[in-house]
Design a protein around this motif. Structure first.
Motif, PDB file in Angstrom:
ATOM      1  N   GLN A 213       0.767  -1.364  -0.117  1.00 51.42           N
ATOM      2  CA  GLN A 213      -0.025  -0.081  -0.116  1.00 51.42           C
ATOM      3  C   GLN A 213       0.783   1.353   0.171  1.00 51.42           C
ATOM      4  N   LEU A 214       1.549   1.457  -1.281  1.00 62.86           N
ATOM      5  CA  LEU A 214       2.230   2.959  -1.230  1.00 62.86           C
ATOM      6  C   LEU A 214       1.150   3.937  -1.610  1.00 62.86           C
ATOM      7  N   LYS A 215       0.377   4.404  -0.703  1.00 63.38           N
ATOM      8  CA  LYS A 215      -0.661   5.432  -0.922  1.00 63.38           C
ATOM      9  C   LYS A 215      -0.043   6.764  -0.615  1.00 63.38           C
ATOM     10  N   ALA A 216      -0.375   7.575  -1.642  1.00 58.02           N
ATOM     11  CA  ALA A 216       0.363   8.876  -1.416  1.00 58.02           C
ATOM     12  C   ALA A 216      -0.692   9.954  -1.424  1.00 58.02           C
ATOM     13  N   GLU A 217      -1.044  10.799  -0.335  1.00 64.63           N
ATOM     14  CA  GLU A 217      -2.258  11.889  -0.461  1.00 64.63           C
ATOM     15  C   GLU A 217      -1.079  13.134  -0.989  1.00 64.63           C
ATOM     16  N   VAL A 218      -1.680  13.684  -1.851  1.00 65.02           N
ATOM     17  CA  VAL A 218      -0.938  14.889  -2.691  1.00 65.02           C
ATOM     18  C   VAL A 218      -1.972  16.245  -2.588  1.00 65.02           C
ATOM     19  N   ILE A 219      -1.420  17.174  -1.682  1.00 61.24           N
ATOM     20  CA  ILE A 219      -1.943  18.388  -1.747  1.00 61.24           C
ATOM     21  C   ILE A 219      -1.433  19.326  -2.909  1.00 61.24           C
ATOM     22  N   HIS A 220      -2.356  19.821  -3.760  1.00 58.64           N
ATOM     23  CA  HIS A 220      -1.726  20.647  -4.826  1.00 58.64           C
ATOM     24  C   HIS A 220      -3.002  21.649  -4.940  1.00 58.64           C
TER      25      HIS A 220
ATOM     26  N   GLU B   8      -2.173   9.108 -12.852  1.00 59.78           N
ATOM     27  CA  GLU B   8      -2.148   7.669 -13.630  1.00 59.78           C
ATOM     28  C   GLU B   8      -0.750   6.948 -13.794  1.00 59.78           C
ATOM     29  N   ALA B   9       0.006   7.786 -13.861  1.00 56.48           N
ATOM     30  CA  ALA B   9       1.414   7.447 -13.776  1.00 56.48           C
ATOM     31  C   ALA B   9       1.890   6.668 -12.775  1.00 56.48           C
ATOM     32  N   TYR B  10       1.519   7.487 -11.516  1.00 61.17           N
ATOM     33  CA  TYR B  10       1.770   6.810 -10.071  1.00 61.17           C
ATOM     34  C   TYR B  10       1.196   5.483  -9.754  1.00 61.17           C
ATOM     35  N   ARG B  11      -0.145   5.352 -10.466  1.00 65.36           N
ATOM     36  CA  ARG B  11      -1.026   4.260 -10.409  1.00 65.36           C
ATOM     37  C   ARG B  11      -0.379   3.139 -11.217  1.00 65.36           C
ATOM     38  N   ALA B  12      -0.026   3.594 -12.215  1.00 65.31           N
ATOM     39  CA  ALA B  12       0.470   2.644 -13.061  1.00 65.31           C
ATOM     40  C   ALA B  12       1.988   2.006 -12.653  1.00 65.31           C
TER      41      ALA B  12
ATOM     42  N   VAL C 211      -1.082   4.380  -4.939  1.00 66.61           N
ATOM     43  CA  VAL C 211      -2.503   4.686  -4.799  1.00 66.61           C
ATOM     44  C   VAL C 211      -2.543   6.201  -4.655  1.00 66.61           C
ATOM     45  N   TRP C 212      -2.871   6.818  -5.499  1.00 68.04           N
ATOM     46  CA  TRP C 212      -2.833   8.460  -5.487  1.00 68.04           C
ATOM     47  C   TRP C 212      -4.239   8.950  -4.813  1.00 68.04           C
ATOM     48  N   VAL C 213      -4.140   9.763  -3.852  1.00 65.89           N
ATOM     49  CA  VAL C 213      -5.215  10.527  -2.936  1.00 65.89           C
ATOM     50  C   VAL C 213      -5.061  11.719  -3.261  1.00 65.89           C
TER      51      VAL C 213
END
Length: 413
Positions: free
Chosen positions: A27-34, A50-54, A58-60
């Motif tokens: 579970q390499l989950k990344a919450e990204v604030i932008h 999409e690139a991170y998920r590929a 897991v992009w949050v």
């Protein structure tokens, strides 16, 4: 936003104390604030997700409108012991305080493994590398001071050629005004006023004066006649804006060019993402130039991701994966096509990018044209003080000599 050293350190210790000792490699989950919330920006950030998920992540997505607000949310969460995995900042000194407070993880391992020093411009390296450590992953290269022209508006105003000098720009603005159009589409927000000032200083005042003001903060130059001319030109541009300008968002100003209601906008190359969303093509529906003349300064700005301090193994791995993914060639090209920026890398195929992007890539190949964004040289506090002076001058009748003195005070060490 400022915090005391003790408060930040206490928050960091509290966050570290809560870290578990085991990691889940699954579970390499990344919450990204932008703050990428406009149409073009949203399309661009999806390419990162999409690139991170590929590659197994897991992009949050945590999008917060407006850069200042997004950075404030990120810093508050870092200080409060509930940090995101990553947060967007600009390629400036904006995140230097939290580096100095020890509240960011470095990504040295990724930077050295992937050879960042081999393909990143020196101005970018100066921003992300602090005391020999890499504290941010660069996402793109922007030029904050492009000039955008509506082909439809120019045709209506009888303007046959796009301006090639500042004097020609003023002449075009006069013709647009006479034709009953909005000459200069502008969003009256301090940061946008700052962009117009930066463009005027670089392209009307010139490279040498630009560096004397931002890098050297030279009182003699700031109070001199040449800088006075820059300020007067900056103020003249305000006379070409419309009554709806105050408070307008930048993308709404771009929409005025897209509709043909306005003729010119001075804005970063992220504006190109809005044209793309509207299915408009450079050279056909709109014109673009990063400056006037073959050797016009190219002001290097951009976005980075910083990685808040954590000792959670899964979060550290998620941060490292994200840093690697967003700097990879394929991700760089996909993101830049949607965002309007150009890639941070010099070793990617940009042949499918549009003519505005090609102009930017060509400029980046000529190091004599490189000019760092002014915020590289001044602190966030100095930048805030400068923006206050410029916005007051933009909106009110203030003697230019007083503005010169106020800028000296704003940039004082």
């Amino acid at each position: 936003m400022k915090f005391t050293r003790h408060a930040l350190a206490a928050a960091a210790l509290a966050a570290a104390a809560c870290a578990p000792s085991t990691a889940s490699a699954q579970q390499l989950k990344a919450e990204v604030i932008h703050w990428w919330t406009s149409g073009g920006e949203s399309a661009a950030v999806k390419t990162l997700a999409e690139a991170y998920r590929a590659q197994g992540g897991v992009w949050v997505d945590t999008a917060v409108a407006l850069g200042e607000q997004a950075r404030s949310v990120a810093i508050n969460r870092i200080a409060g012991g509930n940090p995101p995995t990553a947060a967007q900042f600009n390629t400036t000194q904006q995140f230097r305080d939290i580096v100095d407070q020890g509240l960011l993880n470095n990504v040295d391992e990724v930077a050295k493994r992937d050879g960042w020093d081999k393909f990143l411009p020196e101005t970018v390296l100066q921003a992300i590398r602090v005391n020999g450590h890499y504290y941010a992953a660069p996402v793109n290269i922007h030029n904050m001071s492009w000039f955008w022209f509506s082909k439809a508006a120019f045709k209506k105003a009888g303007i046959a050629e796009e301006p090639k000098t500042f004097d020609e720009l003023f002449a075009a603005l006069d013709k647009l005004k006479a034709a009953g159009l909005v000459p200069l589409a502008h969003g009256g927000q301090p940061w946008q006023d700052g962009i117009v000032f930066t463009a005027t200083l670089a392209h009307y005042g010139g490279r040498e004066l630009y560096l004397k003001v931002f890098r050297d903060r030279d009182p003699k130059a700031i109070q001199g006649e040449e800088f006075k001319k820059v300020l007067l030109a900056f103020k003249k541009l305000q006379s070409y804006t419309d009554k709806g300008s105050p408070g307008r968002n930048w993308n709404d100003a771009t929409a005025m060019l897209i509709s043909g209601r306005a003729g010119v906008q001075i804005m970063g190359d992220w504006a190109k993402g809005e044209f793309a969303q509207a299915r408009q093509e450079p050279g056909k529906d709109y014109g673009c130039t990063p400056g006037f003349g073959a050797k016009a300064p190219y002001i290097i700005q951009g976005d980075v991701m910083v990685f808040p301090k954590t000792s959670k193994p899964d979060q550290v791995k998620a941060q490292q994966l994200l840093a690697s993914v967003i700097t990879q060639p394929a991700t760089q090209v996909a993101f830049s096509i949607k965002k309007g920026s150009i890639p941070i890398r010099t070793d990617v195929d940009v042949s499918k990018m549009d003519l505005c992007a090609q102009m930017g890539v060509a400029a980046m190949k000529d190091k004599s044209r490189h000019l760092a964004n002014g915020e590289i040289y001044i602190t966030p506090d100095q930048n805030g003080a400068l923006q206050d002076v410029l916005t007051s001058y933009w909106n009110r009748n203030i003697p230019v000599e007083k503005v010169q003195k106020d800028i000296v005070s704003a940039l004082r060490n």
